[in-house]
Design a protein around this motif. Structure first.
Motif, PDB file in Angstrom:
ATOM      1  N   ARG A 132       0.767  -1.316  -0.146  1.00  0.00           N
ATOM      2  CA  ARG A 132      -0.095   0.086  -0.001  1.00  0.00           C
ATOM      3  C   ARG A 132       0.733   1.286   0.154  1.00  0.00           C
ATOM      4  O   ARG A 132       0.433   2.232  -0.337  1.00  0.00           O
ATOM      5  CB  ARG A 132      -0.898   0.029   1.158  1.00  0.00           C
ATOM      6  N   LYS A 133       2.112   1.169   0.330  1.00  0.00           N
ATOM      7  CA  LYS A 133       2.836   2.348   0.232  1.00  0.00           C
ATOM      8  C   LYS A 133       3.512   2.917  -1.188  1.00  0.00           C
ATOM      9  O   LYS A 133       4.180   3.594  -1.249  1.00  0.00           O
ATOM     10  CB  LYS A 133       4.237   1.983   1.196  1.00  0.00           C
TER      11      LYS A 133
ATOM     12  N   HIS B   4      -2.349  -5.129  -4.696  1.00  0.00           N
ATOM     13  CA  HIS B   4      -3.055  -3.983  -4.789  1.00  0.00           C
ATOM     14  C   HIS B   4      -3.460  -3.446  -6.135  1.00  0.00           C
ATOM     15  O   HIS B   4      -2.731  -3.217  -6.886  1.00  0.00           O
ATOM     16  CB  HIS B   4      -2.452  -2.773  -3.894  1.00  0.00           C
TER      17      HIS B   4
ATOM     18  N   ARG C  77      -5.515  -0.262  -8.005  1.00  0.00           N
ATOM     19  CA  ARG C  77      -6.374   1.080  -7.984  1.00  0.00           C
ATOM     20  C   ARG C  77      -6.804   1.733  -9.078  1.00  0.00           C
ATOM     21  O   ARG C  77      -5.749   1.494 -10.072  1.00  0.00           O
ATOM     22  CB  ARG C  77      -5.517   2.147  -7.269  1.00  0.00           C
TER      23      ARG C  77
ATOM     24  N   SER D  65      -8.035   7.125  -8.289  1.00  0.00           N
ATOM     25  CA  SER D  65      -8.102   7.399  -6.653  1.00  0.00           C
ATOM     26  C   SER D  65      -8.694   6.200  -6.098  1.00  0.00           C
ATOM     27  O   SER D  65      -8.952   6.302  -4.575  1.00  0.00           O
ATOM     28  CB  SER D  65      -8.513   8.738  -6.116  1.00  0.00           C
TER      29      SER D  65
ATOM     30  N   GLU E  77      -9.889   2.667  -4.589  1.00  0.00           N
ATOM     31  CA  GLU E  77      -9.545   1.175  -4.233  1.00  0.00           C
ATOM     32  C   GLU E  77     -10.272   0.272  -5.132  1.00  0.00           C
ATOM     33  O   GLU E  77     -11.527   0.418  -5.268  1.00  0.00           O
ATOM     34  CB  GLU E  77      -9.609   0.937  -2.750  1.00  0.00           C
TER      35      GLU E  77
ATOM     36  N   GLY F 271     -10.117   2.301   1.129  1.00  0.00           N
ATOM     37  CA  GLY F 271      -8.802   2.545   1.795  1.00  0.00           C
ATOM     38  C   GLY F 271      -7.793   1.916   1.227  1.00  0.00           C
ATOM     39  O   GLY F 271      -7.485   1.880  -0.060  1.00  0.00           O
ATOM     40  N   GLU F 272      -6.676   1.639   1.787  1.00  0.00           N
ATOM     41  CA  GLU F 272      -5.424   1.475   1.424  1.00  0.00           C
ATOM     42  C   GLU F 272      -4.806  -0.140   1.600  1.00  0.00           C
ATOM     43  O   GLU F 272      -4.013  -0.534   0.568  1.00  0.00           O
ATOM     44  CB  GLU F 272      -4.532   2.297   1.964  1.00  0.00           C
ATOM     45  N   ASP F 273      -5.138  -0.611   2.563  1.00  0.00           N
ATOM     46  CA  ASP F 273      -4.455  -1.976   2.800  1.00  0.00           C
ATOM     47  C   ASP F 273      -5.664  -3.049   2.484  1.00  0.00           C
ATOM     48  O   ASP F 273      -6.858  -2.892   2.292  1.00  0.00           O
ATOM     49  CB  ASP F 273      -4.202  -2.236   4.426  1.00  0.00           C
TER      50      ASP F 273
ATOM     51  N   HIS G 113     -12.539   8.222   1.400  1.00  0.00           N
ATOM     52  CA  HIS G 113     -11.301   7.395   1.514  1.00  0.00           C
ATOM     53  C   HIS G 113     -10.638   7.476   2.801  1.00  0.00           C
ATOM     54  O   HIS G 113     -10.401   8.372   3.462  1.00  0.00           O
ATOM     55  CB  HIS G 113     -10.618   7.881   0.371  1.00  0.00           C
TER      56      HIS G 113
ATOM     57  N   ASN H  32      -7.830   6.909   5.357  1.00  0.00           N
ATOM     58  CA  ASN H  32      -6.472   6.437   5.054  1.00  0.00           C
ATOM     59  C   ASN H  32      -5.963   5.458   6.285  1.00  0.00           C
ATOM     60  O   ASN H  32      -6.598   5.475   7.118  1.00  0.00           O
ATOM     61  CB  ASN H  32      -5.667   7.863   5.675  1.00  0.00           C
ATOM     62  N   TYR H  33      -4.812   4.961   5.886  1.00  0.00           N
ATOM     63  CA  TYR H  33      -4.266   3.761   6.594  1.00  0.00           C
ATOM     64  C   TYR H  33      -4.064   4.270   8.109  1.00  0.00           C
ATOM     65  O   TYR H  33      -3.214   5.291   8.222  1.00  0.00           O
ATOM     66  CB  TYR H  33      -3.424   3.027   6.055  1.00  0.00           C
TER      67      TYR H  33
END
Lengths: 303, 286
Positions: free
Chosen positions: A228-229, A251, A253, A256, A258, B134-136, B188, B190-191
């Protein structure tokens, strides 16, 4: 003998448009004198069979005085010259400036038919003297995620490609993502095919790219990452990369947004897990679009 | 599909129209009007560009060309109509309504006035749509205490205040969001690193939040923390601010105990808050 692949053509059921006879409109009643002179000269050239001259003169007449009959004839000449993309545009312009045209339906049908005319494509790589040249005979060649050719495919030469070895195809008009995977490397290109036209698509790659995973797709806005980074702009889309064997989640995307993770079985040894993501919705909507995902295990090692 | 059923359940409890996995109003075929005969050649070139892009599926380019044409052709009604149609298909509903209304303002006696007014009404009354992501990986999303499913979540919340919780293997995030009528939104999250076997959250109506310690155990609302398996009875934030305590059992094993606190409805305004609680045992996707 040139081998022409009609696989995709057959799958889509599209027929090749044959040469139709000229269909011209008469000069309109009201016409500026100068435009009229050009129009008449164009007509004469057309009737003599000098289509390039006729086209130039019709275009001149249209620029002097835009008229539906003129743009219609331009479209017709372009069609007969095999310039189908230009012809479609000119027919659309005809409909735009003559919205009440009696032959609207006929022209719309013709536009659709011309637009569906497949183009001829030659997939090749660069010269062997180029360090980024790929030996296509050792490659899997995939088009929009479908395996079209496997290692061992016999290549042909094309005169317009300087007799470079390659693969002949007929493809419908549009943008076609071509992925080439060899035991050593990976290359990708987006091939723009115009209706009824000939396109040379060249794919090259560094001599060596390691990794047991290749992810490709149709859209530039899709980001693939192992964590995710990943910074904005960094993506593993259209790349070959290394990740540990077994079940892996990537991941995804869309801009923007997910998206659901991409799950792959990564092989060990020399095989490659290939995934192709094709979006269903053609343009940006306010969410992750739906992807049709095609997966293959590209085998380079004996079972 | 399982998550559609959950979304419908959420809709039923929050009073929203039941939403499928795809948006309402789609699919809806394109409708295009021809160019006006009085347009300049430059405007017509834009129009043709737009038509060709639209037919090729490049709706963003088509929208751009129609917008340019509208500026060139001084609000050509047919270009405005086509622009509205493309914006609708792009799901840019707010802009689509604006363009349809401009079209009607330019041609008050348009023969399709009723149809266009119906389209505007349909769009303006559509359920609001929110993307929560989100991100994870392997996270789940809950909205107003109800489990929606794996992230990303697509929900159709009723207008008003809502809460979202996103729980990942090593993260937890809580957001409050407000939904206007017929609105499309992107929440959204954030982690935010967090671990623990308990997640405590609360409704948007709950004014209490914070961290407190009771009988040697630390609680946080909203928050994720660890408690040994067993039964717990706690107030929220302070004894004085909670009219009653809430109870929940923390399970053993690889399960997250999700505790959602809300206000009891229909209670008179008072300093202490009358609390209800809903408890769920959740497992993250593997």
């Amino acid at each position: 003998m040139i081998r022409i692949a009609l696989i995709l053509l057959a799958a889509t059921g599209i027929a090749v448009a044959g040469p139709d006879p000229a269909q011209r409109k008469k000069a309109p009643d009201k016409f500026a004198k100068a435009a009229s002179a050009s129009f008449s000269a164009a007509l004469a050239a057309d009737q003599k069979g000098d289509l390039p001259t006729a086209l130039g003169l019709y275009q001149k007449a249209f620029e002097i005085s835009p008229h539906p009959s003129t743009i219609y004839n331009i479209a017709d000449v372009q069609r007969r010259l095999g310039k189908l993309t230009d012809s479609v545009r000119s027919y659309e312009m005809y409909l735009a400036i003559a919205p009440e045209a009696a032959d609207r339906r006929t022209v719309e049908t013709l536009i659709e038919k011309l637009g569906k005319t497949p183009g001829s494509v030659f997939v090749m790589s660069s010269r062997p003297s180029d360090r980024k040249s790929i030996d296509l005979s050792t490659a899997y060649v995939l088009i929009k995620g479908k395996i079209l050719f496997k290692p061992g495919t016999k290549l042909v030469g094309a005169v317009d490609a300087g007799d470079m070895p390659g693969i002949e195809l007929m493809l419908p008009a549009g943008v076609w993502e071509i992925d080439v995977v060899t035991p050593l490397t990976y290359g990708h290109t987006a091939c723009h095919v115009s209706p009824g036209e000939r396109t040379l698509c060249s794919v090259s790659a560094p001599p060596r790219i390691d990794g047991a995973v290749v992810v490709s797709g149709t859209h530039r806005n899709t980001t693939i990452a192992t964590d995710r980074k990943t910074r904005l702009g960094d993506t593993l889309m259209h790349s070959r990369f290394t990740t540990k064997p077994g079940r892996t989640k990537l991941h995804v995307r869309d801009g923007s947004y997910e998206c659901p993770a991409l799950v792959l079985e990564v092989p060990s040894g020399g095989d490659v897990a290939f995934a192709f993501l094709a979006e269903r919705e053609p343009s940006s909507v306010l969410r992750c679009r739906t992807f049709d995902i095609t997966k293959h295990r590209l085998r380079f090692t004996a079972d | 599909m399982r998550w559609s059923v959950v979304a419908c359940l959420l809709a039923a409890t929050t009073g929203a129209a039941a939403g499928p996995d795809v948006l309402p109003l789609q699919p809806w075929p394109a409708t295009r009007k021809p160019a006006s005969a009085t347009n300049s050649t430059e405007a017509l070139e834009m129009f043709v560009d737009a038509i060709i892009a639209d037919k090729a599926g490049d709706l963003s380019r088509a929208m751009d060309r129609y917008q340019r044409m509208v500026r060139l052709a001084k609000d050509d009604p047919n270009a405005l109509y086509n622009l509205a149609d493309v914006q609708r298909r792009l799901e840019h509903y707010y802009q689509a309504v604006e363009s349809y209304k401009k079209y009607l303002a330019l041609v008050p006696d348009a023969p399709d006035r009723k149809e266009v007014a119906r389209i505007i009404d349909l769009i303006e009354k559509r359920p609001s749509f929110t993307v929560i992501d989100g991100e994870d990986l392997d996270a789940i999303v809950l909205v107003d205490g109800a489990l929606i499913g794996p992230s990303p979540a697509h929900v159709f919340p009723t207008p008003g205040g809502h809460t979202a919780d996103r729980i990942g293997p090593t993260s937890y995030r809580h957001e409050r969001f407000y939904v206007p009528p017929a609105h499309t939104d992107h929440v959204h999250m954030n982690y935010e690193e967090a671990e623990g076997n308990v997640v405590m959250s609360g409704s948007s109506a709950l004014p209490l939040a914070g961290t407190w310690v009771l009988e040697g155990h630390k609680f946080t609302l909203p928050g994720r923390f660890t408690l040994p398996p067993g039964r717990y009875q706690t107030y929220v934030r302070s004894e004085a601010e909670s009219c009653n305590r809430i109870s929940f059992d923390v399970a053993k094993g690889d399960v997250i105990t999700y505790v959602y606190v809300d206000l009891k409805p229909g209670q008179p305004e008072q300093y202490c808050k009358p609390l209800t609680v809903k408890v769920q045992k959740l497992r993250l996707p593997s």
